[in-house]
Design an enzyme around this catalytic site. Structure first.
Site, PDB file in Angstrom:
ATOM      1  N   HIS A 170     -45.955  -3.051   4.849  1.00 29.65           N
ATOM      2  CA  HIS A 170     -45.031  -4.184   4.808  1.00 29.65           C
ATOM      3  C   HIS A 170     -43.665  -3.851   5.402  1.00 29.65           C
ATOM      4  O   HIS A 170     -42.864  -4.755   5.686  1.00 29.65           O
ATOM      5  CB  HIS A 170     -44.878  -4.656   3.363  1.00 29.65           C
ATOM      6  N   ASP A 395     -62.000 -17.058  13.916  1.00 27.07           N
ATOM      7  CA  ASP A 395     -63.438 -16.982  14.193  1.00 27.07           C
ATOM      8  C   ASP A 395     -63.692 -15.723  15.026  1.00 27.07           C
ATOM      9  O   ASP A 395     -63.225 -15.615  16.155  1.00 27.07           O
ATOM     10  CB  ASP A 395     -63.866 -18.239  14.952  1.00 27.07           C
TER      11      ASP A 395
END
Length: 451
Positions: A170, A395
Site C-alpha cells: 500500500h 475478463d
C-alpha cells in the site's frame, strides 16, 4: 466450514528479458501519502470466476504467468523492493524509496479442496476462513517491503471456479493504481494490446515547490509493539440496486430542498454513505452523547493543482472526517447526514491537499493500528475504495468475474469497502462489523427497506 487453500507451488515472476532497465526510472521516492501507510496492512483484493470451459490447469497457469510478466513490464516498480536508508546510530529517522531492481513478484497456485463457487457466494456472511486463504502474504505490513515482494498473486482452483487474489504494497499503490494494474493484466490476458497512453506514470514532479524528497521520518519497529487485536468480526456483502440508490438519493435531496445553505446536489454515493452511517449507529445502540466519526477516503488526483493523471501510480488519497453525536445524527436524519458528507468532500481542495503535504513533512505521522486507537472505536466508521473502479470489466479470457472479495488486511469494526455492483448502476459494500451489529442491521426495518 473450515477450509483452507492448499498451496501447489510458488515461483517468482520477473520482467521479461527484453525489458531494458536502463530506459526506466530506477529509484522512485515515496510521498507523505505513501509513507503514512508504512505500519498498516497491504491492499488485498481478488476476483471469483467460473472455471473456464475445457479447463486445463497447466495451460492456464502458464498463460497467467506470461501475461503477469508482461503486465509487470508496464508496472515495473511492483517487481522491485522498498529500500530503507537509516541516518545513523544517533538518529532514529529513516527515508524510504522504491528500488526498481526487478527482484520479482510472487506467483502461487493453490487448490481449495471441495470448495465450490456457491460456498463463497451463498452464505449469509462472508466465509472468512475460506476467502482469506485465497490471498498470499497475510499479515505482512507495508514497511516489510524492504525484504518482501511488493506484489504477490495467488490463483486458487475451486471445484467449479477460479479465484485470483492480489496482495500489493500500500506504500506503492492506492486503490486506483491497484485496479489499473488488474485491468491491464486482464486486458493482456484476453489478447488486447495496452497502448502506451494508458501506462502508469511515476513522476513526483507535482511535489516540486511544496516539499523536498526524500523525507526523513521517525522510524522504529517499536512503534508497532502494541499490535492491534480486533474483536470478533463478521463480514456481509450489502447490495444496493440502481432503483434503491435512486430512491435514497431522492429522499436525501428532498429533505434538504428547503435548506438555503445547501445549494448543491447530494450524490448517490453520499446518500448511501449517510444511510449506512445512520443505520449502523442506530443498530449499535450508542449513548446519544457519544461522538460518532465517519472517515471517508477522498481521491486527490483531480483535486491537486495541476491535476494528477488518473494513471499516476502511487497514493493520492486523503481521509476526510465528519463527526457529530449519535443523538444528533439520528435526530437530523438522512438528508442532513448526506449534506455533511457532501460539505466535507467539497472542502478538500487542491490547497487543502498542499497544506496536508507541507504539514506532514514538518511533523510526519504514520498510521498505526493499536488497541487504543480511537479511530478503531466501535462508534466509528471508515469507508475506502470507490464504485468508480472497474471491477467487473476484468475478463481474463473466460468471462467476467462473479464477485469481488478482499483479504484480511486492514479489517476492524466499522470498515466499509465500496465496490461497483455487478449490475449496471448498482453498488456493493463489504461491511466489516461486530456480529451483534450485523444481526441488528438484518432486523432493522428502516435499513432493510432499501435492500
Amino acid at each position: 466450514m473450515k477450509a483452507h487453500s492448499r498451496l501447489i507451488f510458488t515461483t517468482t515472476i520477473h520482467l521479461p528479458k527484453s525489458h531494458d532497465q536502463d530506459q526506466f526510472t530506477r529509484r522512485i521516492e515515496l510521498t507523505p501519502y505513501d509513507l503514512q501507510l508504512l505500519f498498516v496492512d497491504q491492499i488485498q483484493k481478488g476476483l471469483l470466476f467460473l472455471k473456464p470451459q475445457n479447463y486445463d490447469q497447466s495451460h492456464l497457469v502458464e498463460h497467467l504467468k506470461y501475461t503477469l510478466s508482461r503486465t509487470l513490464e508496464i508496472f515495473y516498480p511492483l517487481a522491485g523492493r522498498l529500500v530503507k536508508v537509516e541516518n545513523g546510530a544517533d538518529d532514529d529517522t529513516a527515508s524510504f524509496f522504491i528500488d526498481c531492481n526487478n527482484a520479482g513478484a510472487i506467483f502461487s497456485i493453490a487448490v481449495a479442496d471441495g470448495v465450490t463457487v456457491d460456498d463463497v457466494l451463498k452464505p449469509f456472511y462472508v466465509p472468512d476462513d475460506v476467502v482469506y486463504s485465497f490471498f498470499p502474504m497475510n499479515g505482512v505490513l507495508n514497511f516489510e517491503g524492504v525484504t518482501q515482494p511488493l506484489l504477490a498473486v495467488q490463483v486458487t482452483e475451486l471445484v467449479d471456479g477460479i479465484f485470483i487474489g492480489c496482495t500489493m504494497n500500500h506504500c506503492v499503490i492506492d486503490g486506483n493504481s491497484f485496479w489499473h494494474f488488474f485491468n491491464t493484466w486482464s486486458q493482456l490476458s484476453r489478447g488486447i494490446n495496452v497502448i502506451s497512453e494508458t501506462h502508469p506514470v511515476f513522476g513526483r514532479e507535482y511535489l516540486k515547490g511544496i516539499i523536498d524528497l526524500p523525507l526523513q521520518i521517525p522510524f522504529s519497529q517499536d512503534q508497532i509493539s502494541n499490535r492491534f487485536n480486533p474483536p470478533p468480526l463478521q463480514q456481509k456483502m450489502i447490495h444496493f440496486s440502481k432503483e434503491k440508490i435512486s430512491q435514497l438519493k431522492a429522499k436525501a435531496n428532498s429533505e434538504m430542498a428547503n435548506d438555503t445553505s445547501s445549494n448543491a446536489k447530494i450524490s448517490s454515493l453520499q446518500a448511501l454513505l449517510a444511510h449506512l452511517w445512520i443505520s449502523i449507529t442506530r443498530t449499535r445502540n450508542l449513548n446519544p452523547d457519544q461522538e460518532v466519526i465517519y472517515r471517508v477516503a477522498v481521491g486527490l488526483r483531480q483535486r491537486l493543482e495541476p491535476p494528477l493523471p488518473n494513471r499516476y501510480l502511487g497514493n493520492a488519497v486523503i481521509l476526510g472526517t465528519v463527526k457529530c453525536t449519535a443523538g444528533v445524527l439520528l435526530q437530523r436524519g438522512l438528508g442532513w447526514a448526506a449534506w455533511e458528507i457532501n460539505k466535507m468532500i467539497a472542502s478538500i481542495s487542491g490547497e487543502e491537499a498542499k497544506r496536508y503535504l507541507e504539514d506532514w513533512a514538518k511533523n510526519p505521522k504514520v498510521l498505526i493500528k493499536t488497541n487504543g486507537d480511537l479511530m478503531l472505536s466501535n462508534a466509528n466508521l471508515v469507508t475506502g475504495s470507490s464504485p468508480r473502479f472497474n471491477v467487473y470489466g476484468n475478463d481474463f479470457g473466460w468471462g467476467k468475474p462473479l464477485a469481488v472479495r478482499s483479504g484480511p488486511a486492514n479489517k476492524f469494526d466499522g470498515k466499509l469497502t465500496v465496490f461497483e455492483g455487478a449490475e449496471d448502476g448498482s453498488i456493493d459494500f463489504e461491511a466489516c462489523l461486530s456480529p451483534e451489529t450485523l444481526k441488528g442491521l438484518a432486523s432493522d426495518v428502516q435499513f432493510m427497506e432499501y435492500l
